[in-house]
Design an enzyme around this catalytic site. Structure first.
Site, PDB file in Angstrom:
ATOM      1  N   CYS A 178      39.688  44.209  54.242  1.00  0.00           N
ATOM      2  CA  CYS A 178      38.329  44.738  54.357  1.00  0.00           C
ATOM      3  C   CYS A 178      37.296  43.720  53.893  1.00  0.00           C
ATOM      4  O   CYS A 178      36.093  43.961  53.978  1.00  0.00           O
ATOM      5  CB  CYS A 178      38.168  46.009  53.536  1.00  0.00           C
ATOM      6  SG  CYS A 178      39.309  47.287  54.012  1.00  0.00           S
ATOM      7  N   ASP A 185      36.773  42.749  50.777  1.00  0.00           N
ATOM      8  CA  ASP A 185      36.355  42.902  49.380  1.00  0.00           C
ATOM      9  C   ASP A 185      37.550  43.321  48.537  1.00  0.00           C
ATOM     10  O   ASP A 185      38.207  44.304  48.890  1.00  0.00           O
ATOM     11  CB  ASP A 185      35.384  44.080  49.165  1.00  0.00           C
ATOM     12  CG  ASP A 185      34.120  44.019  49.964  1.00  0.00           C
ATOM     13  OD1 ASP A 185      33.296  43.174  49.656  1.00  0.00           O
ATOM     14  OD2 ASP A 185      33.966  44.862  50.864  1.00  0.00           O
ATOM     15  N   CYS A 236      31.629  39.201  49.228  1.00  0.00           N
ATOM     16  CA  CYS A 236      30.350  38.549  49.475  1.00  0.00           C
ATOM     17  C   CYS A 236      29.573  38.436  48.163  1.00  0.00           C
ATOM     18  O   CYS A 236      30.004  38.926  47.118  1.00  0.00           O
ATOM     19  CB  CYS A 236      29.550  39.349  50.501  1.00  0.00           C
ATOM     20  SG  CYS A 236      29.069  40.965  49.908  1.00  0.00           S
ATOM     21  N   CYS A 262      29.197  47.637  48.318  1.00  0.00           N
ATOM     22  CA  CYS A 262      29.591  46.748  47.215  1.00  0.00           C
ATOM     23  C   CYS A 262      29.424  47.463  45.874  1.00  0.00           C
ATOM     24  O   CYS A 262      30.258  47.328  44.978  1.00  0.00           O
ATOM     25  CB  CYS A 262      28.745  45.476  47.213  1.00  0.00           C
ATOM     26  SG  CYS A 262      28.932  44.484  48.707  1.00  0.00           S
TER      27      CYS A 262
END
Ligand SMILES: Cc1ncc(COP(=O)(O)O)c(C=O)c1O
Lengths: 404, 137
Positions: free
Chosen positions: B37, B39, B64, B107
Site C-alpha cells: 500500500c 505505507d 511519503c 497518513c
C-alpha cells in the site's frame, strides 16, 4: 548549474529557444488566419503552416498531405481511435491495444467499449514488450485497428514496431501507434515501420504545449477517419477549428531540430543515462531497473529503490524534478498500472523513480544527481522499518500486515 | 502539491527515529500498513510500570513525507503522556497540526492506528485485555 534540476523530460520538455524564436512573429505581426484565402495575412499564415507540415512529415518520412494538426497527442489519439472505429464500422468492431498504453488510448478504447465495440488489451512481459504470437492470435475478421505505442512514457520500452505492423497489416488490419515519446528521440519512419496512423505531440520534443499531429496514411492503404469535431472542415475535413499557427510553426521547427540533432543527441543522452543508472544501481543495494534495458529510449531510466517509498524519496531529492510510480496522493493508493503490468510487485512499484533526461541535461547535473540520490536513499532507509526488517532477514511474506 | 512547513520540518528532522527492544515487557510495538500500500509505520512506546506514563517513543516509517511527519509528530506527542491520555490522540489532531490536505488524511489515520496498536501490544504483554479498536476503513 541551476537548481532545481529538471529530470522529468517524459512529462514535458522546455521549449527550445530556437523554437520560440520561430514562433514569435506568428503571435504578433503575422497573425493571419491560415484559412483566409483573400489577403496576404492569410497567405502568410498558410505558407507557414505548409512549411511546418513539411518539417513534421520529414521527421517521420511521411508526405505533408498526411499530417493533420491537432491540439496534442491526446486529441490525435482520440481522433485516430474513435475516427477509425466510426469510419470502418461496417468492416468490424474489434480493436486491439496494450495494457501499458497511455490513458488517452486506454480511455478512448473504454469509451468505444461503452458504445458496444470490443477491445482486446494485450499483456506485456517483464520488459514491457508484447508477445507477437499473442497479437497474431488476437486478430479476428472483425478487427479493424491495432494500436501499440512506439515507446512507453514510464519505462521507455520500445516495442518491436516493424514486426508488429507486419503481422497486423498482413491481416488487412490498420496499424496505429502512439509515438508521442519516440518521435524526435529515435528514428521513426512510417514507411519502413509500416505505420498507418501515428500520434505525436509538440511539448515532448522541445516544442510548445497544446499542439500535436496525427499522421494518416494516404496510400497503401488509403486510411480515413471520421472527424470527431464538427465545424469549418479544416485539415481536409478531419479536424475543424482555426489552426494554431504559432503552435504549428513551433511544432515544425521542433521537428526540424530534433531530426538534425538526433544522431548526436541520442548518443550523448544514452551515455549520461547509463552513467546515472550504473552509478545508482551499483552503489545502492536493492535497486531494480524497470522495463527493458535493451529496447529502450536513450534518455529514460526507471529505477525502484526497495524499502523507500517513491513520493517520500522525491521529497528528499527536491532539488531534482523527477516522477514516481507511487500513488500516495491518489485516493486508490494504486501504484503505476504500467509497472504492475510488467509484474513489478506493488511494493517495488511504490518505490520507483523515473529519471527522464533531455536536451538541456548536462553532465554536471548528472554528477550532482548521483550522490544526491544516494544520500537521500540512505537517509530514508535509516527511517524505514522495512529496511531494518530486511537487514534482520525477516521474511516479508510471513509478516501479518495490517493493510488499510 | 506543496507540503506545509511543519511536514517539511518533521521530514527533514524526524524526531525519535529508532528502535526499542520489542521483547521488553515495558515496550509496546505497533506495526501498521503494508508495503504494497506504500505505507508502513512502526511505532513503539516504553511505559513506566508504576505511573503508566510513556517515557520513550520511537518510530520508523516507510511512506511519503506526510506519513513520516505524522509518525514523527505522534512520537513527540506520546512522550510524557499516560496511556489513557495517549488513547485520546485523534487523527484529526495530526491533520490539523500538520495541515495535511485531504489526500493525506490516511497518513494521520495510520499514525493513530499505530499508537493504538502499540498500546494494545503493551496491554497484552502486561496481562490486560486488548482494547477494541474502531475500524477506520
Ligand atoms: C505516450 C503518451 N501518449 C500521449 C500523451 C498525451 O500527449 P498530449 O499531452 O500532447 O495530449 C503523452 C503525454 O503525456 C504520452 O506520454
Amino acid at each position: 548549474m541551476k537548481i532545481p534540476i529538471y529530470l522529468d523530460n517524459n512529462a514535458t520538455t522546455p521549449l527550445d529557444p530556437r523554437v520560440l524564436e520561430a514562433m514569435i512573429p506568428y503571435f504578433t505581426e503575422k497573425f493571419g488566419n491560415a484559412a483566409s484565402r483573400n489577403h496576404s495575412f492569410g497567405w502568410e499564415a498558410e505558407e507557414a503552416v505548409d512549411y511546418a507540415r513539411e518539417q513534421v512529415a520529414k521527421l517521420i518520412n511521411a508526405n505533408e498531405k498526411e499530417i493533420v494538426f491537432t491540439s496534442g497527442a491526446t486529441e490525435a489519439i482520440n481522433l485516430a481511435i474513435k475516427g477509425v472505429a466510426e469510419m470502418y464500422e461496417k468492416k468490424g468492431d474489434h480493436i486491439i491495444t496494450v495494457v501499458t498504453e497511455h490513458k488517452a488510448v486506454l480511455d478512448s478504447c473504454k469509451h468505444l467499449e461503452r458504445l458496444g465495440k470490443k477491445v482486446t488489451y494485450l499483456p506485456v512481459n517483464k520488459e514491457g514488450l508484447i508477445d507477437l504470437n499473442q497479437l497474431a492470435d488476437a486478430i479476428t475478421d472483425k478487427t479493424i485497428l491495432v494500436s501499440v505505442m512506439y515507446a512507453n512514457n514510464e519505462i521507455g520500452t520500445i516495442q518491436n514496431i516493424r514486426e508488429i505492423s507486419k503481422i497486423v497489416r498482413s491481416r488487412g488490419v490498420l496499424f496505429m501507434t502512439d509515438a508521442t515519446q519516440a518521435v524526435g528521440k529515435i528514428p521513426v519512419d512510417v514507411e519502413a515501420d509500416g505505420i498507418d496512423l501515428l500520434a505525436m505531440s509538440g511539448h515532448k520534443i522541445y516544442g510548445p504545449k497544446g499542439v500535436g499531429a496525427l499522421y494518416v496514411r494516404r496510400k497503401n492503404p488509403r486510411v480515413k477517419v471520421t472527424a470527431q469535431m464538427d465545424g469549418g472542415g479544416h485539415e481536409r475535413g478531419m479536424r475543424s477549428g482555426t489552426l494554431n499557427v504559432p503552435g504549428i510553426v513551433g511544432l515544425g521547427k521542433a521537428c526540424e531540430i530534433a531530426q538534425q540533432e538526433m544522431p548526436t543527441e541520442s548518443v550523448r543522452l544514452a551515455k549520461l543515462r547509463d552513467k546515472l543508472e550504473h552509478a545508482l544501481t551499483t552503489t545502492i543495494e536493492e535497486t531494480y531497473v524497470n522495463g527493458s534495458r535493451e529496447h529502450r529510449l536513450p534518455h529514460v531510466s526507471n529505477i525502484s529503490f526497495n524499502f523507500v517509498e517513491g513520493e517520500g524519496l522525491m521529497m528528499g531529492i527536491k532539488n531534482i524534478a523527477v516522477s514516481s510510480g507511487s500513488a500516495c496522493t491518489s485516493a486508490s493508493l494504486e501504484p503505476s498500472y504500467v509497472l504492475k503490468a510488467l509484474g513489478v510487485n506493488d511494493e517495488l512499484a511504490h518505490s520507483s523513480i523515473r529519471f527522464g533526461l533531455g536536451r538541456f541535461t548536462t553532465e554536471e547535473e548528472i554528477d550532482y544527481t548521483i550522490p544526491y540520490v544516494q544520500q537521500a536513499v540512505a537517509r530514508l532507509r535509516e527511517v524505514s522499518p522495512l529496511w531494518e526488517m530486511f537487514k534482520e532477514g525477516v521474511d516479508f511474506s510471513k509478516v501479518e500486515w495490517k493493510a488499510h | 502539491m506543496a507540503y506545509s512547513d511543519k511536514v517539511i520540518d518533521h521530514y527533514n528532522n524526524p524526531r525519535n527515529v529508532g528502535t526499542l527492544d520489542k521483547n521488553k515487557k515495558e515496550v509496546g510495538t505497533g506495526l501498521v500498513g503494508a508495503p504494497e500500500c506504500g505505507d508502513v509505520m512502526r511505532l513503539q512506546i516504553e511505559v513506566d510500570p508504576e505511573t503508566k506514563t510513556i517515557i520513550d517513543a520511537k518510530f520508523k516509517t516507510y511512506g511519503c513525507g506526510s506519513a513520516i511527519a505524522s509518525s514523527s509528530l505522534a512520537t513527540e506527542w506520546l512522550k510524557g503522556k499516560t496511556i489513557d491520555e495517549a488513547l485520546k490522540i485523534d487523527n484529526m489532531d495530526i491533520v490539523e497540526e500538520l495541515s495535511l490536505p485531504p489526500v493525506k488524511i490516511h497518513c494521520s489515520v495510520l499514525a493513530e492506528d499505530a499508537i493504538k496498536a502499540a498500546i494494545n501490544d503493551w496491554r497484552i504483554k502486561n496481562g490486560l485485555e486488548p482494547l477494541k479498536l474502531e475500524d477506520h476503513h
